[in-house]
Design an enzyme around this catalytic site. Structure first.
Site, PDB file in Angstrom:
ATOM      1  N   ASP A  79      -1.177  -6.975  -9.320  1.00 14.74           N
ATOM      2  CA  ASP A  79      -1.697  -6.270  -8.147  1.00 14.74           C
ATOM      3  C   ASP A  79      -2.897  -5.431  -9.097  1.00 14.74           C
ATOM      4  O   ASP A  79      -3.142  -5.796 -10.294  1.00 14.74           O
ATOM      5  CB  ASP A  79      -0.949  -5.078  -7.313  1.00 14.74           C
ATOM      6  CG  ASP A  79      -0.434  -4.200  -8.602  1.00 14.74           C
ATOM      7  OD1 ASP A  79      -0.628  -4.338  -9.729  1.00 14.74           O
ATOM      8  OD2 ASP A  79       0.908  -3.508  -8.021  1.00 14.74           O
ATOM      9  N   ASN A  85       0.892  -1.074   0.085  1.00  8.62           N
ATOM     10  CA  ASN A  85       0.104   0.064  -0.042  1.00  8.62           C
ATOM     11  C   ASN A  85       1.077   1.429   0.131  1.00  8.62           C
ATOM     12  O   ASN A  85       0.564   2.000   0.819  1.00  8.62           O
ATOM     13  CB  ASN A  85      -0.765  -0.047   1.206  1.00  8.62           C
ATOM     14  CG  ASN A  85      -1.915  -0.876   1.257  1.00  8.62           C
ATOM     15  OD1 ASN A  85      -2.660  -1.549   0.078  1.00  8.62           O
ATOM     16  ND2 ASN A  85      -2.043  -1.897   2.355  1.00  8.62           N
ATOM     17  N   ARG A 133       7.629   6.877  -1.430  1.00  7.19           N
ATOM     18  CA  ARG A 133       7.782   6.543  -0.001  1.00  7.19           C
ATOM     19  C   ARG A 133       8.585   5.338   0.223  1.00  7.19           C
ATOM     20  O   ARG A 133       9.471   5.303   1.369  1.00  7.19           O
ATOM     21  CB  ARG A 133       6.298   6.796   0.595  1.00  7.19           C
ATOM     22  CG  ARG A 133       5.356   7.927   0.470  1.00  7.19           C
ATOM     23  CD  ARG A 133       4.235   7.572   1.357  1.00  7.19           C
ATOM     24  NE  ARG A 133       4.699   7.286   2.471  1.00  7.19           N
ATOM     25  CZ  ARG A 133       3.932   6.334   3.445  1.00  7.19           C
ATOM     26  NH1 ARG A 133       2.792   5.450   2.896  1.00  7.19           N
ATOM     27  NH2 ARG A 133       4.278   5.917   4.815  1.00  7.19           N
ATOM     28  N   LYS A 136       1.861 -11.250  -4.054  1.00  9.93           N
ATOM     29  CA  LYS A 136       2.276 -10.334  -4.807  1.00  9.93           C
ATOM     30  C   LYS A 136       3.917 -10.083  -4.382  1.00  9.93           C
ATOM     31  O   LYS A 136       4.849  -9.993  -5.166  1.00  9.93           O
ATOM     32  CB  LYS A 136       1.613  -8.843  -4.877  1.00  9.93           C
ATOM     33  CG  LYS A 136       2.380  -8.007  -5.918  1.00  9.93           C
ATOM     34  CD  LYS A 136       2.030  -6.577  -5.415  1.00  9.93           C
ATOM     35  CE  LYS A 136       2.813  -5.698  -6.312  1.00  9.93           C
ATOM     36  NZ  LYS A 136       2.606  -4.296  -6.025  1.00  9.93           N
TER      37      LYS A 136
END
Length: 411
Positions: free
Chosen positions: A286, A149, A154, A267
């Site tokens: 995904d 997520n 990031r 994944k």
């Protein structure tokens, strides 16, 4: 290979075989740092960026022209002698060959994918040179636990914070813009560094969220199961060595081992299988990849909303992509994935046109070109001795430091 006045060496390699600007920014690896270079107005072919990456014992610096990869090795010893410099550069060349998998003819793969897939044919020229890296499995595993997520920016911040927090600095280097500013480089920390009880709390304070516990518990499980005996600073721990043995077993068995770790779902496991464990036909799926399949490959579903990624749907998508692209489906998927990223929306559109060679259509000619490339790259001989006048390649293939590096990067 030729020595350059800047301290870089040149490895002849056309950009259709490797585009650093694409490969190092498309979400495979997250510790490369890119530095813009001052452009020479009289030389349109001069490199635009320098890319740096910190290994356990050195920093590798790369630049690229249309026809060459330029590389330089920097280690903590500030004044190596001539033989040491030759050895270091030869070791780095061995690492580059392995890391970028330069034994794979990417132009040939693009030609094959284009002949099988009209969608790929439409993007292959604009997104040329995107190949799969062969990463260190431990770093790759932790990086993609961080990817849950998350976005590339990031993830990059997390992986670099992890290195700075849990790995001592190796060296500092001035940035290549001539400003006099120095950057400090940290290797990726070994598993044992992330097993201490306070790791999870500290990572949470650095913004890792729930992934902090996953990283801590995965490192702890890996070390408890496979060991953390004291090693030289530039050597791998037993648990890291064990992860590389997964290259030698079946995809199904390797995936089953990865799925035992906390924070590793299908994944993430498939990303590690593809990006560091040599499973070239694995396609990590995904919702983003699902949208590509719906839009271009006739898979059922809506492009407006997210569908629940059930195990059955995951398998159907994987099967579809392997049918389209074949044995290197995972590599082809990476090109399509990159072409669909927002950060690559202008890739290949605003860049100056350069006289780059086109993908070779004549297979005999392409075969000769790749044979010439392989001759340039070092192939270890069986003889153990080396003379003082040996070439850099011979030194790298025979002396014990190079053997250590070779053993470390390819099981």
């Amino acid at each position: 290979m030729t020595s350059l006045s800047t301290g870089f060496r040149a490895l002849p390699l056309p950009i259709i075989q490797l585009s650093l600007a694409a490969v190092l920014k498309c979400g495979q690896s997250f510790r490369w740092t890119a530095y813009p270079l001052k452009l020479d107005p009289e030389d349109a072919s001069s490199p635009t960026h320098e890319y740096r990456f910190c290994l356990r014992d050195r920093v590798v610096c790369l630049r690229q022209t249309a026809t060459n990869i330029l590389y330089r090795t920097v280690q903590p010893d500030p004044q190596p002698n001539a033989n040491q410099r030759e050895l270091r550069d030869a070791e780095t060349l061995l690492w580059l060959k392995d890391y970028f998998q330069l034994d794979v003819d990417l132009a040939f793969l693009y030609e094959e994918w284009g002949s099988r897939d009209k969608v790929f044919l439409g993007i292959q020229d604009r997104f040329s040179g995107i190949r799969m890296l062969r990463q260190d499995p431990w770093e790759n595993l932790i990086s993609f636990i961080c990817s849950s997520n998350n976005n590339i920016s990031r993830i990059t911040k997390m992986v670099q914070s992890l290195s700075k927090e849990y790995s001592p600095p190796l060296l500092s280097l001035p940035t290549p813009d001539g400003s006099g500013v120095e950057d400090t480089y940290h290797p990726f920390p070994p598993p044992s560094a992330l097993t201490h009880p306070d790791v999870s709390a500290r990572l949470r304070s650095l913004g890792f969220g729930y992934r902090a516990e996953f990283i801590h518990r995965t490192a702890k499980m890996l070390v408890e199961t496979h060991g953390d005996s004291i090693q030289p600073q530039d050597s791998d721990e037993p648990s890291e060595q064990w992860l590389r043995t997964l290259r030698d077993i079946s995809t199904e068995d390797a995936r089953a081992e990865l799925l035992k770790f906390v924070g590793v779902g299908r994944k993430v496991a498939d990303c590690v299988l593809l990006m560091s464990l040599d499973k070239t036909d694995v396609v990590p799926v995904d919702t983003h990849v699902h949208q590509i399949a719906i839009k271009h490959y006739g898979m059922k579903g809506s492009t407006k909303g997210k569908m629940n990624m059930t195990p059955k749907l995951y398998e159907e998508l994987c099967t579809k992509f392997v049918q389209v692209w074949g044995q290197y489906a995972g590599w082809a998927h990476s090109v399509l994935f990159t072409s669909d990223l927002k950060s690559f929306a202008l890739h290949g559109l605003l860049e100056p046109t350069s006289p780059l060679p086109s993908p070779v259509k004549n297979r005999k000619k392409r075969s000769r070109e790749m044979t010439d490339l392989v001759r340039i790259l070092p192939t270890p001989p069986s003889t153990p001795s080396v003379s003082e006048s040996a070439t850099a390649t011979e030194i790298a293939c025979n002396l014990s430091p190079a053997e250590r590096v070779k053993k470390r990067i390819r099981k």
